[in-house]
Design an enzyme around this catalytic site. Sequence first.
Site, PDB file in Angstrom:
ATOM      1  N   ALA A  67       0.941   5.568 -12.089  1.00 31.01           N
ATOM      2  CA  ALA A  67       1.089   4.779 -12.997  1.00 31.01           C
ATOM      3  C   ALA A  67       2.718   4.403 -12.609  1.00 31.01           C
ATOM      4  O   ALA A  67       3.459   4.727 -11.905  1.00 31.01           O
ATOM      5  CB  ALA A  67       1.119   5.460 -14.373  1.00 31.01           C
ATOM      6  N   GLY A 110      -0.529   9.038 -11.086  1.00 32.67           N
ATOM      7  CA  GLY A 110      -1.858   8.930 -11.814  1.00 32.67           C
ATOM      8  C   GLY A 110      -3.306   8.487 -11.190  1.00 32.67           C
ATOM      9  O   GLY A 110      -4.367   8.321 -11.757  1.00 32.67           O
ATOM     10  N   GLU A 113      -5.140  11.412 -10.645  1.00 37.72           N
ATOM     11  CA  GLU A 113      -5.628  11.734 -11.585  1.00 37.72           C
ATOM     12  C   GLU A 113      -6.732  10.620 -12.025  1.00 37.72           C
ATOM     13  O   GLU A 113      -7.886  11.350 -12.634  1.00 37.72           O
ATOM     14  CB  GLU A 113      -3.986  11.482 -13.228  1.00 37.72           C
ATOM     15  CG  GLU A 113      -3.560  12.660 -12.558  1.00 37.72           C
ATOM     16  CD  GLU A 113      -2.309  12.130 -13.439  1.00 37.72           C
ATOM     17  OE1 GLU A 113      -1.984  11.476 -13.592  1.00 37.72           O
ATOM     18  OE2 GLU A 113      -2.359  13.231 -14.851  1.00 37.72           O
ATOM     19  N   GLU A 133       4.890  13.631  -9.959  1.00 37.32           N
ATOM     20  CA  GLU A 133       5.783  13.856 -10.893  1.00 37.32           C
ATOM     21  C   GLU A 133       7.263  14.346 -10.932  1.00 37.32           C
ATOM     22  O   GLU A 133       7.949  13.783 -11.597  1.00 37.32           O
ATOM     23  CB  GLU A 133       4.917  13.579 -12.099  1.00 37.32           C
ATOM     24  CG  GLU A 133       3.652  12.672 -11.929  1.00 37.32           C
ATOM     25  CD  GLU A 133       2.216  13.158 -11.197  1.00 37.32           C
ATOM     26  OE1 GLU A 133       1.963  13.611 -11.359  1.00 37.32           O
ATOM     27  OE2 GLU A 133       1.446  12.570 -11.864  1.00 37.32           O
TER      28      GLU A 133
HETATM   29  N1  DAK Z   1       4.969   2.077 -10.015  1.00 33.26           N
HETATM   30  C1  DAK Z   1       5.884   1.176  -9.821  1.00 33.26           C
HETATM   31  N2  DAK Z   1       5.938   0.395  -8.499  1.00 33.26           N
HETATM   32  C2  DAK Z   1       5.379   1.063  -7.147  1.00 33.26           C
HETATM   33  C3  DAK Z   1       4.926   2.688  -7.223  1.00 33.26           C
HETATM   34  C4  DAK Z   1       4.336   2.644  -9.080  1.00 33.26           C
HETATM   35  N3  DAK Z   1       4.145   4.539  -8.704  1.00 33.26           N
HETATM   36  N4  DAK Z   1       4.650   2.737  -6.259  1.00 33.26           N
HETATM   37  C5  DAK Z   1       5.183   2.265  -4.948  1.00 33.26           C
HETATM   38  N5  DAK Z   1       5.806   0.849  -6.128  1.00 33.26           N
HETATM   39  C6  DAK Z   1       6.187  -0.409  -5.454  1.00 33.26           C
HETATM   40  C7  DAK Z   1       7.627  -0.122  -5.573  1.00 33.26           C
HETATM   41  O1  DAK Z   1       9.050  -0.441  -6.398  1.00 33.26           O
HETATM   42  C8  DAK Z   1       7.651  -1.556  -3.783  1.00 33.26           C
HETATM   43  O2  DAK Z   1       8.097  -2.630  -5.527  1.00 33.26           O
HETATM   44  P1  DAK Z   1       9.327  -3.699  -4.469  1.00 33.26           P
HETATM   45  O3  DAK Z   1      10.321  -3.116  -4.906  1.00 33.26           O
HETATM   46  O4  DAK Z   1       9.066  -3.923  -3.598  1.00 33.26           O
HETATM   47  O5  DAK Z   1       9.587  -4.349  -5.692  1.00 33.26           O
HETATM   48  C9  DAK Z   1       6.625  -1.873  -3.761  1.00 33.26           C
HETATM   49  O6  DAK Z   1       5.100  -0.833  -4.086  1.00 33.26           O
HETATM   50  C10 DAK Z   1       6.014  -1.129  -2.097  1.00 33.26           C
HETATM   51  O7  DAK Z   1       6.249   0.685  -2.807  1.00 33.26           O
HETATM   52  P2  DAK Z   1       7.527   1.240  -1.826  1.00 33.26           P
HETATM   53  O8  DAK Z   1       8.130  -0.106  -0.940  1.00 33.26           O
HETATM   54  O9  DAK Z   1       8.281   2.174  -2.016  1.00 33.26           O
HETATM   55  O10 DAK Z   1       6.941   1.458   0.064  1.00 33.26           O
HETATM   56  P3  DAK Z   1       7.437   2.634   0.849  1.00 33.26           P
HETATM   57  O11 DAK Z   1       5.442   2.186   1.835  1.00 33.26           O
HETATM   58  O12 DAK Z   1       8.559   2.203   1.391  1.00 33.26           O
HETATM   59  O13 DAK Z   1       6.762   3.960   0.251  1.00 33.26           O
HETATM   60  C11 DAK Z   1       4.939   4.910  -1.256  1.00 33.26           C
HETATM   61  C12 DAK Z   1       5.130   4.185  -0.411  1.00 33.26           C
HETATM   62  C13 DAK Z   1       3.492   5.322  -2.126  1.00 33.26           C
HETATM   63  C14 DAK Z   1       5.569   6.189  -0.820  1.00 33.26           C
HETATM   64  C15 DAK Z   1       6.102   4.998  -2.640  1.00 33.26           C
HETATM   65  O14 DAK Z   1       5.811   3.613  -2.882  1.00 33.26           O
HETATM   66  C16 DAK Z   1       6.779   6.089  -3.407  1.00 33.26           C
HETATM   67  O15 DAK Z   1       6.755   7.179  -3.984  1.00 33.26           O
HETATM   68  N6  DAK Z   1       6.135   5.054  -5.015  1.00 33.26           N
HETATM   69  C17 DAK Z   1       6.039   5.915  -5.903  1.00 33.26           C
HETATM   70  C18 DAK Z   1       4.779   7.250  -5.998  1.00 33.26           C
HETATM   71  C19 DAK Z   1       4.863   8.158  -7.278  1.00 33.26           C
HETATM   72  O16 DAK Z   1       5.898   8.496  -7.569  1.00 33.26           O
HETATM   73  N7  DAK Z   1       4.507   7.761  -8.065  1.00 33.26           N
HETATM   74  C20 DAK Z   1       3.749   8.571  -9.199  1.00 33.26           C
HETATM   75  C21 DAK Z   1       4.095   7.650 -10.861  1.00 33.26           C
HETATM   76  S1  DAK Z   1       4.352   8.533 -12.180  1.00 33.26           S
HETATM   77  C22 DAK Z   1       0.576   8.866 -18.559  1.00 33.26           C
HETATM   78  C23 DAK Z   1      -0.569   8.974 -17.380  1.00 33.26           C
HETATM   79  C24 DAK Z   1      -0.108   8.815 -16.504  1.00 33.26           C
HETATM   80  C25 DAK Z   1       0.925   9.124 -15.635  1.00 33.26           C
HETATM   81  C26 DAK Z   1       2.115   8.826 -16.522  1.00 33.26           C
HETATM   82  C27 DAK Z   1       1.748   8.721 -18.264  1.00 33.26           C
HETATM   83  N8  DAK Z   1      -0.115   8.579 -20.265  1.00 33.26           N
HETATM   84  C28 DAK Z   1      -1.368   9.038 -20.757  1.00 33.26           C
HETATM   85  C29 DAK Z   1       0.763   8.200 -20.433  1.00 33.26           C
HETATM   86  C30 DAK Z   1       1.961   9.218 -14.617  1.00 33.26           C
HETATM   87  C31 DAK Z   1       2.504   8.825 -14.216  1.00 33.26           C
HETATM   88  C32 DAK Z   1       2.755   8.795 -12.426  1.00 33.26           C
HETATM   89  O17 DAK Z   1       1.343   7.836 -11.668  1.00 33.26           O
END
Ligand code: DAK
Length: 259
Positions: A67, A110, A113, A133
């Site tokens: 997400a 997400g 999920e 997360e």
């Molecule tokens: N959200 C927003 N932006 C994201 C992102 C994300 N989840 N993942 C990547 N990006 C963006 C980065 O910020 C970056 O943007 P700029 O800085 O260039 O503006 C761009 O995508 C490229 O990412 P990276 O530079 O980080 O790329 P790398 O190849 O170095 O790394 C990576 C790739 C996938 C390992 C890394 O981006 C990463 O760790 N991303 C976050 C992964 C993560 O933590 N995912 C879980 C997110 S929390 C809900 C339902 C569901 C959810 C919540 C609530 N409700 C119904 C209420 C779910 C929550 C989640 O999923």
Amino acid sequence: MTESFANILVRQEGRVGVVQLNRPQALNALNSALMAELVAALQAFDADEGVGCIVITGSEKAFAAGADIKQMASASVVEMMDSPFIGYWDAVEAIRKPVIAAVSGYCFGGGCELAMICDLIVASDTAVFGQPEINLGIIPGAGGTQRLTRAVGKSVAMDMILSGRRINAQEALQFGLVSRVFPAASFQEDALKVAAEIASKAPVALRVAKEAVNRAYASSLAEGVLFERRAFNLLFATEDQKEGMAAFVEKRAPTWQGR
Ligand code: DAK
């Protein structure tokens, strides 16, 4: 489908409807706008008699990195509680036709999920799955603690959710999270072949089969078996059951009517 979308690409190949998540600048992070478009496209395919199976896919690099963290970073608890966001996931689950997640690259949070809400997951050998997360100070919020546990069992689910451990495609296959892994070079075609195979089956039986398998998650064994028995008997009211069995006896391919 004539509607144009900003965050997804939509196409139809034969009887397969394909929705490609397309926010490359954010690794397909799932924000509200993308989820609304995804649901609209899925519902349109679900209503289209010419479509027998739907594929959700991403890019080679990312199915979806989760997400959108930037969208929810400053939200308050009440804003999260009032958010219509979870409704999009529920709407994906409500699609009646088979939905395949075709996953290449990152499939996190997400994104994982969303893939697990689909009926089956096929993966490129580059796919990486995770529920990271915990690293953000939260837990999965779209069913991950429940669906991952049912898919891979308690120990692996706990490992992934508590430590943020990522698993690769082969591990995901071994643990039962995905049904097939294909080489990256042929992944798109291979995934579409799986979808085309499913799309070629009797439409009503597909829908009933999906409902019956999903019952295994939502009921006791006895209730699930009863549901299956009723669903099985119901199919004898369809023209497709008569056609399928007649075609077998006559040694020819069946022609499905979807009724
Ligand atoms: N959200 C927003 N932006 C994201 C992102 C994300 N989840 N993942 C990547 N990006 C963006 C980065 O910020 C970056 O943007 P700029 O800085 O260039 O503006 C761009 O995508 C490229 O990412 P990276 O530079 O980080 O790329 P790398 O190849 O170095 O790394 C990576 C790739 C996938 C390992 C890394 O981006 C990463 O760790 N991303 C976050 C992964 C993560 O933590 N995912 C879980 C997110 S929390 C809900 C339902 C569901 C959810 C919540 C609530 N409700 C119904 C209420 C779910 C929550 C989640 O999923």
